[in-house]
Design a protein around this motif. Sequence first.
Motif, PDB file in Angstrom:
ATOM      1  N   THR A 350     -25.138 -72.272 -70.118  1.00  0.00           N
ATOM      2  CA  THR A 350     -24.425 -72.487 -71.365  1.00  0.00           C
ATOM      3  C   THR A 350     -24.974 -71.571 -72.448  1.00  0.00           C
ATOM      4  O   THR A 350     -26.182 -71.404 -72.577  1.00  0.00           O
ATOM      5  CB  THR A 350     -24.590 -73.953 -71.808  1.00  0.00           C
ATOM      6  N   CYS A 351     -24.082 -71.014 -73.230  1.00  0.00           N
ATOM      7  CA  CYS A 351     -24.523 -70.186 -74.358  1.00  0.00           C
ATOM      8  C   CYS A 351     -24.980 -71.105 -75.477  1.00  0.00           C
ATOM      9  O   CYS A 351     -24.243 -72.002 -75.892  1.00  0.00           O
ATOM     10  CB  CYS A 351     -23.368 -69.310 -74.836  1.00  0.00           C
ATOM     11  N   PHE A 352     -26.186 -70.858 -75.967  1.00  0.00           N
ATOM     12  CA  PHE A 352     -26.720 -71.723 -77.016  1.00  0.00           C
ATOM     13  C   PHE A 352     -25.933 -71.531 -78.313  1.00  0.00           C
ATOM     14  O   PHE A 352     -25.758 -72.454 -79.093  1.00  0.00           O
ATOM     15  CB  PHE A 352     -28.204 -71.413 -77.251  1.00  0.00           C
ATOM     16  N   ALA A 353     -25.427 -70.306 -78.531  1.00  0.00           N
ATOM     17  CA  ALA A 353     -24.760 -70.012 -79.793  1.00  0.00           C
ATOM     18  C   ALA A 353     -23.345 -70.589 -79.862  1.00  0.00           C
ATOM     19  O   ALA A 353     -22.977 -71.208 -80.850  1.00  0.00           O
ATOM     20  CB  ALA A 353     -24.726 -68.498 -80.013  1.00  0.00           C
ATOM     21  N   CYS A 354     -22.545 -70.392 -78.790  1.00  0.00           N
ATOM     22  CA  CYS A 354     -21.149 -70.817 -78.885  1.00  0.00           C
ATOM     23  C   CYS A 354     -20.770 -71.911 -77.887  1.00  0.00           C
ATOM     24  O   CYS A 354     -19.675 -72.449 -77.954  1.00  0.00           O
ATOM     25  CB  CYS A 354     -20.206 -69.614 -78.714  1.00  0.00           C
ATOM     26  N   GLY A 355     -21.662 -72.208 -76.937  1.00  0.00           N
ATOM     27  CA  GLY A 355     -21.386 -73.297 -76.010  1.00  0.00           C
ATOM     28  C   GLY A 355     -20.556 -72.906 -74.808  1.00  0.00           C
ATOM     29  O   GLY A 355     -20.210 -73.733 -73.977  1.00  0.00           O
ATOM     30  N   ARG A 369     -26.661 -63.120 -71.526  1.00  0.00           N
ATOM     31  CA  ARG A 369     -25.742 -62.404 -72.407  1.00  0.00           C
ATOM     32  C   ARG A 369     -24.409 -63.103 -72.342  1.00  0.00           C
ATOM     33  O   ARG A 369     -23.760 -63.110 -71.294  1.00  0.00           O
ATOM     34  CB  ARG A 369     -25.621 -60.933 -71.972  1.00  0.00           C
ATOM     35  N   CYS A 370     -24.032 -63.742 -73.435  1.00  0.00           N
ATOM     36  CA  CYS A 370     -22.810 -64.546 -73.418  1.00  0.00           C
ATOM     37  C   CYS A 370     -21.593 -63.645 -73.287  1.00  0.00           C
ATOM     38  O   CYS A 370     -21.431 -62.688 -74.044  1.00  0.00           O
ATOM     39  CB  CYS A 370     -22.702 -65.379 -74.685  1.00  0.00           C
ATOM     40  N   VAL A 371     -20.735 -63.923 -72.296  1.00  0.00           N
ATOM     41  CA  VAL A 371     -19.548 -63.098 -72.091  1.00  0.00           C
ATOM     42  C   VAL A 371     -18.485 -63.409 -73.136  1.00  0.00           C
ATOM     43  O   VAL A 371     -17.527 -62.659 -73.294  1.00  0.00           O
ATOM     44  CB  VAL A 371     -18.941 -63.299 -70.677  1.00  0.00           C
TER      45      VAL A 371
HETATM   46 ZN   LIG Z   1     -21.671 -67.477 -76.700  1.00  0.00          ZN
END
Ligand SMILES: [Zn+2]
Length: 418
Positions: A350-355, A369-371
């Motif tokens: 899970t991306c911590f920034a956007c979920g 690295r969030c896609v």
């Molecule tokens: Zn993200």
Amino acid sequence: MKAFKFRLVPTPEQETLLSRHAGCVRFVWNKALDLQTRRLDAGIPLLSYGDMAKLLTLWRSSEEYGFLALGPVHPQQQTLKNLDRALWEALDKTNPKRFPRFKRKGEGDSLRYPDPLQIKIDLATRDPQGRNLLPRIFLPKVGWVKVRVSRDIEGDLRNATVTRTAGRWAVSLQTEREIPEPEIRTRPEVGVDLGVAFFASTSDGFRIHPSPDLSMAMKAAKKKLVWEQRKLSRKDRKGPKSQNFRKQKIRVARAHERVANMRLDFLHKASTTVGETQAVVYVEDLKIRNMTRSARGTKESPGRNVRQKSGLNRSILSQGWGTFLSLLAYKLERRGGRLVQVDPRNTSRTCFACGHIAAENRPDQTAFRCVSCGYEDHADTNAAKNILRAGHARCACSPGQPGEFVALPFSRRINPRE
Ligand SMILES: [Zn+2]
């Protein structure tokens, strides 16, 4: 309660006595187990511990089993107590444990002295001429045995257990002392991700890992263990158990001990580092993690080469997670803190920034690295941050009410040298 384990240095005569006493305890266990098993087979109720203890008195004064009276009585009674509990636990229908087994010679030799009044410890380390002496401990029907006291003994003695592992005798002293109830603390707090590339990573970006030296030493010890085990299996094939086989078995046990000691030492240091700087620590629930590991396996750890390279470390370190958490819980609770376990599912994807949840967020073992939004972090740090957040969601109640936390119940007493 606290346990202190020290190496004993018995004279050859004392060693013979200890072996003999342990043999008596084993005899009592096997005899009582035989008796109770027969009763079970015949459909007769089990004898209670009280009945068994009365039988023991009879045996000790009988001609046939009179040799038992040469050994101390308390460890023999204690083994009956242990057997009693083991039987009831094995017969417990809701959560049956393994049925107790007969003990073979040299297998798990142990003498438990439940009465602290029977044990004396003499810490005087100099004789009247000022020469250094080893401290000694008084054991019933053995006498004063030299002991290597490697650290201060705190608290009042409650009981002592003498065991033999890998051919060497040790004593474990259990002590008790009153500690005032610590004040509940809720800050600072941190999320911790357990891994193999790094043993543990915190949400504030710290890594906990064996130093390169320790890592090398652990790997070498593990390799040696594998080597000795291989040698043992070669000797095993050659017919009846030879003297060499027995010697090799001791070598394997020592190599095991060495790996275990190094690991435990590291786990103690690691848990102290976290336990003394934090109040509340959020971690993955290992039970859930183990259940879901096969399902998430390859997706979560791509880079196959990385996995293979860390193979030895993996086997050494991943075996320490449970102990690490127990030690950490103990160290936190002692100072008024808490260990909170959270569901680990998706924490590393899970991306911590956007979920955004996607396996593609993890191009390799270490990078995140969030896609979706492009957020970048170390994979372990990102996971630790997610664990911290999941912990907060779980404790949506006002922090500061420990009853509301889902804490790891520190029910199992940890033997610090276990
Ligand atoms: Zn993200």
